[in-house]
Design an enzyme around this catalytic site. Structure first.
Site, PDB file in Angstrom:
ATOM      1  N   TRP A   1      33.040  43.730  31.709  1.00  0.00           N
ATOM      2  CA  TRP A   1      32.851  44.226  33.083  1.00  0.00           C
ATOM      3  C   TRP A   1      33.977  45.174  33.471  1.00  0.00           C
ATOM      4  O   TRP A   1      35.070  45.114  32.925  1.00  0.00           O
ATOM      5  CB  TRP A   1      32.770  43.048  34.072  1.00  0.00           C
ATOM      6  CG  TRP A   1      34.004  42.188  34.125  1.00  0.00           C
ATOM      7  CD1 TRP A   1      34.277  41.104  33.351  1.00  0.00           C
ATOM      8  CD2 TRP A   1      35.147  42.356  34.991  1.00  0.00           C
ATOM      9  NE1 TRP A   1      35.508  40.583  33.659  1.00  0.00           N
ATOM     10  CE2 TRP A   1      36.061  41.335  34.672  1.00  0.00           C
ATOM     11  CE3 TRP A   1      35.484  43.267  35.997  1.00  0.00           C
ATOM     12  CZ2 TRP A   1      37.293  41.190  35.321  1.00  0.00           C
ATOM     13  CZ3 TRP A   1      36.711  43.126  36.640  1.00  0.00           C
ATOM     14  CH2 TRP A   1      37.588  42.089  36.308  1.00  0.00           C
TER      15      TRP A   1
ATOM     16  N   GLU B   1      49.358  40.949  39.604  1.00  0.00           N
ATOM     17  CA  GLU B   1      48.548  41.614  38.577  1.00  0.00           C
ATOM     18  C   GLU B   1      48.995  43.065  38.400  1.00  0.00           C
ATOM     19  O   GLU B   1      48.991  43.593  37.283  1.00  0.00           O
ATOM     20  CB  GLU B   1      47.057  41.579  38.954  1.00  0.00           C
ATOM     21  CG  GLU B   1      46.434  40.194  39.029  1.00  0.00           C
ATOM     22  CD  GLU B   1      46.108  39.593  37.654  1.00  0.00           C
ATOM     23  OE1 GLU B   1      46.300  40.291  36.641  1.00  0.00           O
ATOM     24  OE2 GLU B   1      45.691  38.428  37.618  1.00  0.00           O
TER      25      GLU B   1
ATOM     26  N   GLU C   1      43.726  42.970  31.246  1.00  0.00           N
ATOM     27  CA  GLU C   1      44.447  42.543  32.450  1.00  0.00           C
ATOM     28  C   GLU C   1      44.478  43.641  33.512  1.00  0.00           C
ATOM     29  O   GLU C   1      44.435  43.366  34.710  1.00  0.00           O
ATOM     30  CB  GLU C   1      45.890  42.156  32.092  1.00  0.00           C
ATOM     31  CG  GLU C   1      46.031  40.798  31.440  1.00  0.00           C
ATOM     32  CD  GLU C   1      45.799  39.649  32.416  1.00  0.00           C
ATOM     33  OE1 GLU C   1      45.897  39.861  33.633  1.00  0.00           O
ATOM     34  OE2 GLU C   1      45.521  38.537  31.942  1.00  0.00           O
TER      35      GLU C   1
ATOM     36  N   HIS D   1      42.257  43.590  36.549  1.00  0.00           N
ATOM     37  CA  HIS D   1      42.371  42.587  37.613  1.00  0.00           C
ATOM     38  C   HIS D   1      43.006  43.150  38.881  1.00  0.00           C
ATOM     39  O   HIS D   1      42.472  43.013  39.986  1.00  0.00           O
ATOM     40  CB  HIS D   1      43.187  41.380  37.123  1.00  0.00           C
ATOM     41  CG  HIS D   1      42.580  40.711  35.930  1.00  0.00           C
ATOM     42  ND1 HIS D   1      43.247  39.798  35.151  1.00  0.00           N
ATOM     43  CD2 HIS D   1      41.349  40.853  35.350  1.00  0.00           C
ATOM     44  CE1 HIS D   1      42.455  39.378  34.164  1.00  0.00           C
ATOM     45  NE2 HIS D   1      41.308  40.023  34.267  1.00  0.00           N
TER      46      HIS D   1
ATOM     47  N   GLU E   1      48.689  31.933  31.902  1.00  0.00           N
ATOM     48  CA  GLU E   1      47.278  32.349  31.964  1.00  0.00           C
ATOM     49  C   GLU E   1      46.420  31.246  32.568  1.00  0.00           C
ATOM     50  O   GLU E   1      45.470  31.524  33.302  1.00  0.00           O
ATOM     51  CB  GLU E   1      46.756  32.731  30.568  1.00  0.00           C
ATOM     52  CG  GLU E   1      47.418  33.963  29.963  1.00  0.00           C
ATOM     53  CD  GLU E   1      46.944  35.284  30.570  1.00  0.00           C
ATOM     54  OE1 GLU E   1      46.332  35.305  31.645  1.00  0.00           O
ATOM     55  OE2 GLU E   1      47.217  36.322  29.947  1.00  0.00           O
TER      56      GLU E   1
ATOM     57  N   THR F   1      47.045  31.234  36.356  1.00  0.00           N
ATOM     58  CA  THR F   1      46.317  32.292  37.073  1.00  0.00           C
ATOM     59  C   THR F   1      44.815  32.012  37.080  1.00  0.00           C
ATOM     60  O   THR F   1      44.128  32.332  38.035  1.00  0.00           O
ATOM     61  CB  THR F   1      46.577  33.700  36.485  1.00  0.00           C
ATOM     62  OG1 THR F   1      46.406  33.645  35.076  1.00  0.00           O
ATOM     63  CG2 THR F   1      47.960  34.197  36.809  1.00  0.00           C
TER      64      THR F   1
ATOM     65  N   ASP G   1      38.425  35.778  32.666  1.00  0.00           N
ATOM     66  CA  ASP G   1      39.307  36.500  31.737  1.00  0.00           C
ATOM     67  C   ASP G   1      40.576  35.695  31.466  1.00  0.00           C
ATOM     68  O   ASP G   1      41.030  35.578  30.330  1.00  0.00           O
ATOM     69  CB  ASP G   1      39.767  37.842  32.359  1.00  0.00           C
ATOM     70  CG  ASP G   1      38.722  38.944  32.247  1.00  0.00           C
ATOM     71  OD1 ASP G   1      37.571  38.660  31.864  1.00  0.00           O
ATOM     72  OD2 ASP G   1      39.079  40.098  32.563  1.00  0.00           O
ATOM     73  N   GLU G   2      41.161  35.172  32.544  1.00  0.00           N
ATOM     74  CA  GLU G   2      42.431  34.440  32.391  1.00  0.00           C
ATOM     75  C   GLU G   2      42.233  33.237  31.473  1.00  0.00           C
ATOM     76  O   GLU G   2      43.103  32.904  30.673  1.00  0.00           O
ATOM     77  CB  GLU G   2      42.971  33.959  33.755  1.00  0.00           C
ATOM     78  CG  GLU G   2      43.069  35.031  34.843  1.00  0.00           C
ATOM     79  CD  GLU G   2      44.143  36.087  34.599  1.00  0.00           C
ATOM     80  OE1 GLU G   2      44.658  36.196  33.473  1.00  0.00           O
ATOM     81  OE2 GLU G   2      44.450  36.824  35.558  1.00  0.00           O
TER      82      GLU G   2
ATOM     83  N   HIS H   1      42.195  34.326  27.878  1.00  0.00           N
ATOM     84  CA  HIS H   1      43.556  34.651  27.445  1.00  0.00           C
ATOM     85  C   HIS H   1      44.365  33.374  27.204  1.00  0.00           C
ATOM     86  O   HIS H   1      45.122  33.279  26.236  1.00  0.00           O
ATOM     87  CB  HIS H   1      44.260  35.523  28.492  1.00  0.00           C
ATOM     88  CG  HIS H   1      43.582  36.844  28.717  1.00  0.00           C
ATOM     89  ND1 HIS H   1      43.833  37.623  29.826  1.00  0.00           N
ATOM     90  CD2 HIS H   1      42.661  37.529  27.978  1.00  0.00           C
ATOM     91  CE1 HIS H   1      43.090  38.734  29.741  1.00  0.00           C
ATOM     92  NE2 HIS H   1      42.373  38.689  28.642  1.00  0.00           N
TER      93      HIS H   1
END
Ligand SMILES: [Fe+2]
Ligand SMILES: [Fe+2]
Length: 334
Positions: free
Chosen positions: A33, A76, A116, A119, A169, A172, A201-202, A205
């Site tokens: 995305w 971020e 990242e 974000h 990670e 977050t 996403d976090e 990671h």
């Protein structure tokens, strides 16, 4: 300070597996995305309706909420600091190689950074459109944070850095997820979606970094254990620990932001303890059999730490007074 050769050897050995980690834990550019997928399309004819809707929905969210969202966004946005910090780790080689022949760790860090970077971009655009915050003050805070740099106590040691990133990670992931849940409760669907997608996403990671540590534990258990202990003794503080408002000294803003996050239940001491427990479990630190005496002591310390912290956490009360940040206008105080 140069690290011992064993660390470098371990990094060079694990580097051979990095492409597999990239395939497993990161998503190619063409498939992942982008911020605009989650924001109003300003090329649409009815773009104005969408912006009006964002602004109306934003009225439902309270003062602490905005403070936390701003600080999360600024954190971020200081990504250049994190990328350059990680690039400096022992075992990372960023020079010379053409694409395809880059050092595996450098490739990981670059692609992680690429993910990242979306974000802060997403949250920044949302905040700008919301009309609820003073963007110029926020922009100054971001610039200060990047200017000031940071020191997370890891040095150039990859073992310590990977403990930090494994921890951070997941922290977050939790905080973005909770902010999204609060937004959803107030009927703010677009923001809720953004936060939950970022949180996803976090999590990926986090899963990657905890895997790096797990693999390092296989090669160098005692040193990895000592590195883990060292980081937990220092305490893992968010990279925004040095965040500040214009005209302010370092440090006070972070404490006030952190109190707001605790009041909202977005990220609390209990979450910190929970992350530690999860890492202890995943790395199975109770199962190692041939540790050095020092590493054995470190393991005992780490096993006992969650309970010890829980006892202390019960005695700490969170300040209830809201600090007046320049980021969020006083008339927006709820
Ligand atoms: Fe992020
Ligand atoms: Fe992250």
């Amino acid at each position: 300070m140069a690290l011992d050769n064993i660390r470098l050897e371990v990094m060079q050995t694990v580097e051979k597996s990095v492409d597999g980690f990239i395939d497993k834990y990161l998503i190619p550019v063409e498939e992942i995305w982008q911020p605009t997928d989650l924001l109003p399309n300003l090329q649409n004819e009815n773009y104005m309706d969408e912006i009006v809707q964002i602004r109306e929905e934003a009225q439902e969210l309270g003062y602490d909420f905005w403070v936390v969202l701003v600080a999360d966004m600024v954190t971020e946005e200081a990504l250049p600091t994190y990328e350059s910090w990680l690039m400096d780790m022992e075992g990372v080689e960023q020079h010379g190689a053409s694409h395809g022949k880059q050092n595996g760790w450098a490739r990981w860090i670059r692609q992680w950074t690429g993910e990242e970077n979306r974000h802060g971009d997403t949250l920044n655009k949302y905040l700008y459109l919301s009309g609820r915050v003073d963007m110029k003050e926020i922009e100054k805070t971001t610039q200060y944070l990047i200017n000031d740099g940071f020191d997370i106590g890891t040095g150039r040691d990859p073992y310590k850095n990977f403990v930090y990133t494994s921890f951070q990670e997941l922290a977050t992931n939790i905080s973005h997820k909770r902010v999204g849940q609060l937004a959803k409760k107030k009927g703010n669907k677009m923001l809720a979606k953004m936060c939950s997608v970022i949180a996803g996403d976090e999590m990926r990671h986090h899963l990657a970094y905890r895997e790096f540590v797990k693999v390092i534990f296989d090669y160098d258990p005692s040193e990895m254990m000592l590195a883990f202990q060292d980081m937990m003794k220092k305490k893992i503080v968010m990279p925004a620990q040095f965040i500040r408002e214009s005209g302010d000294d370092i440090a006070t803003a972070f404490e006030n932001f952190s109190n707001a996050a605790q009041r909202l239940g977005v990220y609390t001491t209990y979450d910190y303890i929970d992350i530690l427990k999860k890492l202890n479990d995943y790395w199975e630190i109770d199962k190692f059999t041939s540790l050095t005496d020092d590493a054995e002591k470190a393991r005992d310390y780490l096993m006992a730490l969650p309970d010890r912290m829980t006892r202390i956490a019960g005695r700490i009360s969170i300040p209830q007074d809201q600090h007046q940040f320049k980021w969020v206008a006083a008339n927006g105080r709820l």
